[in-house]
Scaffold this active site. Structure first.
Site, short mmCIF file in Angstrom:
data_model
loop_
_atom_site.label_atom_id
_atom_site.label_comp_id
_atom_site.label_asym_id
_atom_site.label_seq_id
_atom_site.Cartn_x
_atom_site.Cartn_y
_atom_site.Cartn_z
N LYS A 13 64.41 34.21 51.44
CA LYS A 13 63.99 33.18 50.48
C LYS A 13 62.73 33.61 49.74
CE LYS A 13 63.38 29.72 53.29
NZ LYS A 13 63.70 30.33 54.60
N ARG A 88 62.34 20.72 54.55
CA ARG A 88 62.93 21.33 55.74
C ARG A 88 63.49 20.28 56.69
NH1 ARG A 88 59.71 26.45 55.75
NH2 ARG A 88 60.33 27.74 57.49
N ARG A 127 59.67 42.71 60.21
CA ARG A 127 58.87 42.42 59.02
C ARG A 127 57.40 42.82 59.20
NH1 ARG A 127 60.43 36.73 56.48
NH2 ARG A 127 59.42 35.76 58.25
N ARG A 160 53.41 38.98 61.27
CA ARG A 160 53.11 37.55 61.40
C ARG A 160 53.20 37.13 62.86
NH1 ARG A 160 56.65 34.29 57.07
NH2 ARG A 160 56.75 32.84 58.81
N ARG A 171 62.72 29.48 66.05
CA ARG A 171 62.71 29.06 64.64
C ARG A 171 64.14 28.93 64.11
NH1 ARG A 171 59.14 33.45 62.24
NH2 ARG A 171 59.58 32.55 60.21
P1 AMP Z 1 57.92 30.05 56.38
O1 AMP Z 1 56.93 31.00 55.81
O2 AMP Z 1 58.62 29.25 55.32
O3 AMP Z 1 58.88 30.70 57.33
O4 AMP Z 1 57.09 28.98 57.24
C1 AMP Z 1 56.32 29.37 58.37
C2 AMP Z 1 55.99 28.16 59.24
O5 AMP Z 1 55.25 27.21 58.46
C3 AMP Z 1 57.20 27.39 59.76
O6 AMP Z 1 57.76 27.95 60.93
C4 AMP Z 1 56.58 26.01 60.00
O7 AMP Z 1 55.80 26.01 61.18
C5 AMP Z 1 55.62 25.88 58.82
N1 AMP Z 1 56.27 25.25 57.64
C6 AMP Z 1 56.49 25.80 56.42
N2 AMP Z 1 57.10 24.93 55.59
C7 AMP Z 1 57.28 23.79 56.30
C8 AMP Z 1 57.88 22.53 56.01
N3 AMP Z 1 58.43 22.25 54.81
N4 AMP Z 1 57.88 21.60 57.01
C9 AMP Z 1 57.34 21.84 58.21
N5 AMP Z 1 56.78 23.01 58.55
C10 AMP Z 1 56.74 23.99 57.62
#
Ligand code: AMP
Length: 224
Positions: A13, A88, A127, A160, A171
């Site tokens: 994404k 989400r 990654r 990360r 996740r």
């Molecule tokens: P991402 O970079 O999109 O994979 O997000 C990393 C982490 O940020 C996720 O595993 C969540 O802990 C948090 N996070 C990001 N976006 C959201 C969202 N819309 N709702 C809740 N937690 C989020």
């Protein structure tokens, strides 16, 4: 034009959203990036989000919705907006409809990227990113020339915290349980639901996205 990018962690994404935003001249709002920046800066938002992120859990809806509302209200009108990693959960999607309704718009399209779990796990656990210039690598698919060092600037590569194998598996479970139901949610709305196979090269996926956006939403090369 409001486009929601949906898909499990590791499906691409971020990469695809960035390419799309750059080519079309659209805004991109990635909630994961905003939260990581808040953590680096040590803000209250960053401290609140930290424990959820480290476990691979979702940050509570009210924190995320407030953060997104503030940013959407600040965006200049005109052009498109790519929402990457938000909504989400179904309550987040409902809150998004409310905020966009107040701003006189709505979700036009939902782009769902898919890939098998074994591909996702390799993509995420491999990654790496450069701490200095942000260049991205993957130890399986796109390794740097020198292990642990950025080809572009020579700085060290970082991983990360939430990309370790155990947290990645969690996740993915969280995605299936809390985020995948959004596909059904959006099926019941006016938004155009577009599914693209993300298990291909970066440029093939981008090509498929661009032609789907053209056919289904009439988005041309100039982003209109
Ligand atoms: P991402 O970079 O999109 O994979 O997000 C990393 C982490 O940020 C996720 O595993 C969540 O802990 C948090 N996070 C990001 N976006 C959201 C969202 N819309 N709702 C809740 N937690 C989020």
């Amino acid at each position: 034009m409001i486009l929601v990018l949906l898909g499990p962690p590791g499906v691409g994404k971020g990469t695809q959203g960035e390419m799309l935003a750059e080519d079309l001249g659209w805004h991109r709002l990635a909630t994961g990036d905003v939260l990581r920046a808040a953590r680096r800066e040590g803000t209250r938002l960053g401290r609140e989000a930290q424990r959820y992120m480290d476990r691979g859990d979702l940050v509570p809806d009210e924190i995320i919705v407030g953060m997104v509302r503030e940013r959407l209200e600040r965006l200049e009108s005109g052009g498109g907006v790519i929402l990457d990693g938000f909504p989400r959960t179904v309550p987040q999607a409902e809150a998004l409809d409310e905020v966009l309704g107040e701003l006189g718009s709505g979700v036009d399209g939902v782009l769902e990227l898919t890939a098998p779990d074994e591909v996702l796990v390799k993509r995420i656990s491999g990654r790496r990113s450069c701490a200095e210039c942000g260049k991205l690598y993957n130890t399986y698919f796109d390794p740097p020339e020198v292990d642990g060092r950025c080809d572009a600037c020579g700085s060290s590569l970082t991983h990360r915290d939430d990309d370790d194998a155990e947290t990645v598996a969690h996740r993915l479970d969280v995605y299936r349980a809390q985020t995948e139901p959004l596909v059904d949610f959006y099926r019941g709305t006016a938004a155009e639901l577009i599914r693209v196979d993300g298990d291909r090269s970066m440029s093939d996926v981008q090509g498929a996205i661009r032609s789907a956006l053209q056919q289904r939403l009439g988005v041309d090369g100039d982003g209109q």
